[in-house]
Design an enzyme around this catalytic site. Structure first.
Site, PDB file in Angstrom:
ATOM      1  N   LYS A 179       0.839  -1.206   0.000  1.00  0.00           N
ATOM      2  CA  LYS A 179       0.000   0.000   0.000  1.00  0.00           C
ATOM      3  C   LYS A 179       0.876   1.259   0.000  1.00  0.00           C
ATOM      4  O   LYS A 179       0.617   2.208  -0.738  1.00  0.00           O
ATOM      5  CB  LYS A 179      -0.945  -0.024   1.213  1.00  0.00           C
ATOM      6  CG  LYS A 179      -2.018  -1.111   1.064  1.00  0.00           C
ATOM      7  CD  LYS A 179      -2.837  -1.362   2.333  1.00  0.00           C
ATOM      8  CE  LYS A 179      -3.800  -2.535   2.109  1.00  0.00           C
ATOM      9  NZ  LYS A 179      -4.639  -2.852   3.270  1.00  0.00           N
ATOM     10  N   GLN A 197      -5.198  -1.364   9.427  1.00  0.00           N
ATOM     11  CA  GLN A 197      -4.979  -2.707   8.881  1.00  0.00           C
ATOM     12  C   GLN A 197      -5.530  -3.758   9.845  1.00  0.00           C
ATOM     13  O   GLN A 197      -5.249  -3.728  11.039  1.00  0.00           O
ATOM     14  CB  GLN A 197      -3.473  -2.925   8.624  1.00  0.00           C
ATOM     15  CG  GLN A 197      -3.140  -4.219   7.905  1.00  0.00           C
ATOM     16  CD  GLN A 197      -3.685  -4.299   6.485  1.00  0.00           C
ATOM     17  OE1 GLN A 197      -3.818  -3.293   5.810  1.00  0.00           O
ATOM     18  NE2 GLN A 197      -4.024  -5.490   6.039  1.00  0.00           N
ATOM     19  N   ASP A 204     -11.359   2.445   3.566  1.00  0.00           N
ATOM     20  CA  ASP A 204     -11.700   1.021   3.494  1.00  0.00           C
ATOM     21  C   ASP A 204     -13.206   0.819   3.301  1.00  0.00           C
ATOM     22  O   ASP A 204     -13.650  -0.279   2.983  1.00  0.00           O
ATOM     23  CB  ASP A 204     -11.284   0.314   4.790  1.00  0.00           C
ATOM     24  CG  ASP A 204     -10.010  -0.497   4.629  1.00  0.00           C
ATOM     25  OD1 ASP A 204      -9.752  -0.971   3.512  1.00  0.00           O
ATOM     26  OD2 ASP A 204      -9.290  -0.654   5.630  1.00  0.00           O
TER      27      ASP A 204
HETATM   28  N1  GUN Z   1      -6.862  -7.053   6.128  1.00  0.00           N
HETATM   29  C1  GUN Z   1      -7.138  -7.893   5.105  1.00  0.00           C
HETATM   30  N2  GUN Z   1      -7.780  -7.234   4.125  1.00  0.00           N
HETATM   31  C2  GUN Z   1      -7.903  -5.957   4.532  1.00  0.00           C
HETATM   32  C3  GUN Z   1      -8.480  -4.781   3.950  1.00  0.00           C
HETATM   33  O1  GUN Z   1      -9.011  -4.773   2.844  1.00  0.00           O
HETATM   34  N3  GUN Z   1      -8.390  -3.663   4.704  1.00  0.00           N
HETATM   35  C4  GUN Z   1      -7.817  -3.643   5.917  1.00  0.00           C
HETATM   36  N4  GUN Z   1      -7.801  -2.495   6.575  1.00  0.00           N
HETATM   37  N5  GUN Z   1      -7.290  -4.700   6.485  1.00  0.00           N
HETATM   38  C5  GUN Z   1      -7.322  -5.854   5.791  1.00  0.00           C
END
Ligand code: GUN
Length: 317
Positions: free
Chosen positions: A52, A96, A119
């Site tokens: 990211k 996350q 998200d």
């Molecule tokens: N952990 C696994 N997939 C995701 C996601 O799409 N967003 C976040 N914040 N954590 C994750």
């Protein structure tokens, strides 16, 4: 054999569009900012967050990574989120997941300012999605819709079956497909005759997290299969069930001791009309849509201060 839907190529297109928007914003003196909260040292989370942050650099988004220890309490993490809510130069906040067990995840996600919720997990954004109002849409489901749109796969009037009902993928994907006028069925562990229901699908979305569960018997000939699974296979018997006779996979399994497989069995590709590979299908779209969401959040928050550009991925939002 099915057409392979190249997620890397589609994600690169979206990143290029986002980068162009970021350049336009820079000309107006604005740089979108994304804060990523990574608690502790979950190896998978560390890999995702690295991707990211790297993607932010590529498209020109300013990223900031916060890495509190995995002993952090709910009130301490809450305070970090509230501080990010207050900072004007932060347009997007990503917490996350998973969070450590002592942290109340729902409380933390509820604290994120919905306008910065890149998200799309906050109940306000979930409500906006379900009532077709503009808002921030979860990245993986948004990426699935981009794959369908950019591959010219019709959705309106089609039968779509989503296997998996998670808040992060299954439910929002079903909602987006409904909003795009598909006829949608959502399946889960209690669904009767799962293969039979899946065989009705023109578009079959597999988001269950079970390696190779969707075999050719689940797929109507010519259907589009969107494979959201990311499963690590380490056992020989499981590997043989999935990849017996595949020399390339055999080589990488022997050298690395594991291989990545989706929820679709490789033999689903013998029946499907089009299918997303794993890796290289839905995965790259998740990060590309995070970039798109960060720019969208920046534009929505900063309103008329922003230049406008008709972005392909922003049009349906
Ligand atoms: N952990 C696994 N997939 C995701 C996601 O799409 N967003 C976040 N914040 N954590 C994750």
């Amino acid at each position: 054999m099915a057409t392979i839907l190249d997620g890397n190529k589609i994600a690169a297109e979206i990143r290029a569009e986002v980068a162009a928007e970021v350049r336009d914003m820079a000309a107006a003196g604005i740089r979108p900012g994304l804060a990523v909260l990574l608690v502790g040292h979950n190896p998978a989370s560390e890999i995702y967050v690295r991707g990211k942050v790297k993607s932010c650099e590529e498209v020109g988004i300013c990223s900031e990574k916060l890495t509190p220890p995995d002993t952090i309490s709910t009130p301490e993490l809450l305070e970090l989120v509230l501080e990010l809510n207050r900072r004007d130069e932060i347009d997007g906040i990503l917490v996350q997941l998973p969070l450590p067990p002592q942290v109340d995840s729902k409380k933390i996600l509820m604290a994120v300012d919905p306008a910065k919720d890149v998200d799309g997990f906050h109940p306000v954004n979930v409500g906006f999605l379900s009532t077709q109002r503009p808002g921030l849409v979860p990245c993986t489901p948004a990426g699935i819709m981009e794959i369908l749109k950019r591959s010219n796969i019709p959705v309106a009037g089609q039968e779509a079956v989503v296997v998996g009902r998670s808040d992060i993928v299954g439910k929002p994907t079903a909602m987006l497909l409904i909003n795009a006028n598909a006829t949608v069925t959502v399946c889960h562990s209690k669904t009767r005759d799962l293969p039979g229901v899946c065989r009705r699908a023109d578009i079959l979305v597999a988001a269950i997290g079970r390696a190779g569960m969707i075999t050719r018997d689940f797929v109507k000939p010519g259907a589009t299969v969107i494979d959201v699974g990311m499963n690590k296979v380490t056992e020989r018997a499981e590997f043989d069930r999935l990849f017996a006779g595949n020399a390339k996979r055999e080589e990488s399994f022997r050298t690395k001791g594991s291989t990545l497989v989706g929820d679709a069995h490789p033999n689903a590709a013998e029946v499907a009309g089009a299918i997303t590979p794993v890796p290289g299908g839905v995965g790259p779209l998740t990060i590309a849509m995070l970039m798109a969401n960060t720019v969208k959040a920046a534009k929505m928050r900063r309103g008329s201060r922003m230049p406008t550009r008709p972005a392909e991925h922003a049009r349906s939002a």
